[in-house]
Design a protein around this motif. Structure first.
Motif, mmCIF file in Angstrom:
data_model
loop_
_atom_site.group_PDB
_atom_site.id
_atom_site.type_symbol
_atom_site.label_atom_id
_atom_site.label_comp_id
_atom_site.label_asym_id
_atom_site.label_seq_id
_atom_site.Cartn_x
_atom_site.Cartn_y
_atom_site.Cartn_z
ATOM 1 N N LEU A 301 0.918 -1.469 -0.255
ATOM 2 C CA LEU A 301 0.026 -0.617 -0.131
ATOM 3 C C LEU A 301 1.055 1.039 -0.116
ATOM 4 N N PRO A 302 1.664 1.864 0.898
ATOM 5 C CA PRO A 302 2.688 2.691 0.405
ATOM 6 C C PRO A 302 2.970 3.001 -0.262
ATOM 7 N N CYS A 303 3.581 1.784 -1.260
ATOM 8 C CA CYS A 303 3.883 1.693 -2.351
ATOM 9 C C CYS A 303 3.057 2.523 -4.098
ATOM 10 N N ARG A 304 1.966 2.724 -3.425
ATOM 11 C CA ARG A 304 1.802 3.580 -4.478
ATOM 12 C C ARG A 304 1.017 4.628 -3.784
ATOM 13 N N GLU A 305 1.061 4.805 -2.880
ATOM 14 C CA GLU A 305 0.564 6.215 -2.191
ATOM 15 C C GLU A 305 1.772 7.115 -1.897
ATOM 16 N N THR A 306 3.486 6.621 -1.972
ATOM 17 C CA THR A 306 3.916 7.914 -1.529
ATOM 18 C C THR A 306 5.183 6.834 -2.986
ATOM 19 N N LEU A 307 5.704 8.687 -3.213
ATOM 20 C CA LEU A 307 6.503 8.669 -4.681
ATOM 21 C C LEU A 307 7.971 8.361 -4.279
ATOM 22 N N PRO A 308 8.957 7.131 -4.378
ATOM 23 C CA PRO A 308 10.211 7.478 -3.482
ATOM 24 C C PRO A 308 11.400 8.002 -4.496
#
Length: 340
Positions: A301-308
């Motif tokens: 889920l964090p991958c889909r919300e936060t641009l690394p």
């Protein structure tokens, strides 16, 4: 290939390229940064549509009229991104040159190859036609074209694909540039000719000390011909490391996918090539988080919300833009399954 500790001859910082039309702005290259030292080869790697060639065109001031580049590009210490017209033309070909992907479209079909090399020399240097001709013949010999005198008077359509590519290299080297950009220089060539062209570029790089930016989708070429690699996806650099460490132990899931998709030669049982499902997102439909998340088997889920961001890869030299790279590697090292 070897380590290079000299000051970079080309430095690219936070380069972005955006297209403007009535519908607004579409950003195709996003915050790309890299540097190349004299005598070094940096490979830009990724699928078609990832922004590799567009990055190269921005460096040479060859963007379409509706595109704008931002950031900083320093060539031999001089910021060249804002240069236009004659100022850019003086640098292009003289200090930074490019081998284009398809020589048949890059060469002028109604001029002999010799005339085109002579033109490239006289455009940048005040030499006589006779001197330029002598240098052109020497260049044809240098790129290992047999019988340079005869080939000098040939038209491009009379030459094989490999010969045309050698002519393009000769033109690019005509004024001994500090940086050579090679955009998919072996496209449509057979495997034997591919190897000859890339070996030639390696030899010329060693002879002249020029820096090379090699644009390719083929990580097999990278393993043999690059010192360092920057992997691009959806207009961003997602991993940048030495070629040796990246090939041996890729960190970003996209890099892993590219390596897994490489064909392998051998005598064992035949198997289907691995593939990365899905496709590169359209410019106008970038996901809010990591652009690779919709195709990534490790995405949470964090991958889909936060641009690394492109952060230091811990003890692994280089940088990687992935929120979970450390977890993925740790799970593999412990042989424990990683849940999403």
């Amino acid at each position: 290939m070897s380590a290079h500790n000299e000051r970079p001859v080309l430095e690219v910082e936070d380069l972005s390229v955006a297209f403007h039309d009535r519908g607004g702005e579409l950003v195709a290259v996003r915050g790309v940064s890299f540097a190349v030292a004299p005598g070094e080869t940096l490979a830009l790697v990724g699928e078609s549509g990832c922004g590799k060639s567009l990055t190269a065109y921005a460096l040479l001031g060859l963007l379409p009229a509706n595109a704008r580049a931002r950031g900083r590009v320093r060539l031999e210490g001089r910021d060249i991104l804002g240069l236009e017209g004659e100022a850019m033309r003086r640098l292009r070909g003289a200090r930074i040159a490019m081998i284009f992907q398809e020589p048949m479209t890059a060469l002028n079909p109604v001029l002999t190859v010799g005339a085109q090399i002579v033109e490239a020399i006289r455009e940048h240097e005040a030499v006589s036609r006779a001197e330029a001709r002598a240098r052109a013949l020497a260049l044809l010999a240098r790129v290992r074209i047999p019988d340079p005198e005869r080939r000098f008077g040939e038209y491009p359509h009379r030459l094989s694909g490999g010969m045309r590519q050698r002519v393009m290299i000769a033109m690019a080297l005509a004024c001994t540039p500090a940086v050579l950009i090679a955009d998919e220089p072996t496209t449509a060539l057979d495997v034997t000719v591919q190897a000859e062209i890339l070996d030639l570029l390696d030899d010329l790089r060693c002879e002249t000390g020029m820096a090379v930016v090699l644009i390719t989708h083929d990580l097999g070429l990278v393993a043999e011909h690059a010192d360092r690699v920057s992997v691009m996806y959806a207009g961003r650099v997602v991993e940048t490391r030495s070629a040796e460490t990246l090939i041996a132990a890729p960190l970003h899931p996209y890099t892993r996918g590219l390596l897994a998709a490489r064909p392998r030669l051998g005598t064992g049982p035949r198997r289907r090539l691995a593939e990365i499902p899905g496709q590169v997102p359209l410019l106008g439909a970038m996901p809010p988080g990591c652009a690779f998340a919709p195709r990534c088997p490790f995405a949470a889920l964090p991958c889909r919300e936060t641009l690394p961001s492109l952060d230091a890869a811990g003890s692994a030299a280089g940088r990687v833009a992935c929120l979970r790279w450390n977890e993925i590697r740790a799970s593999e090292q412990s042989a424990a399954p990683l849940g999403a």
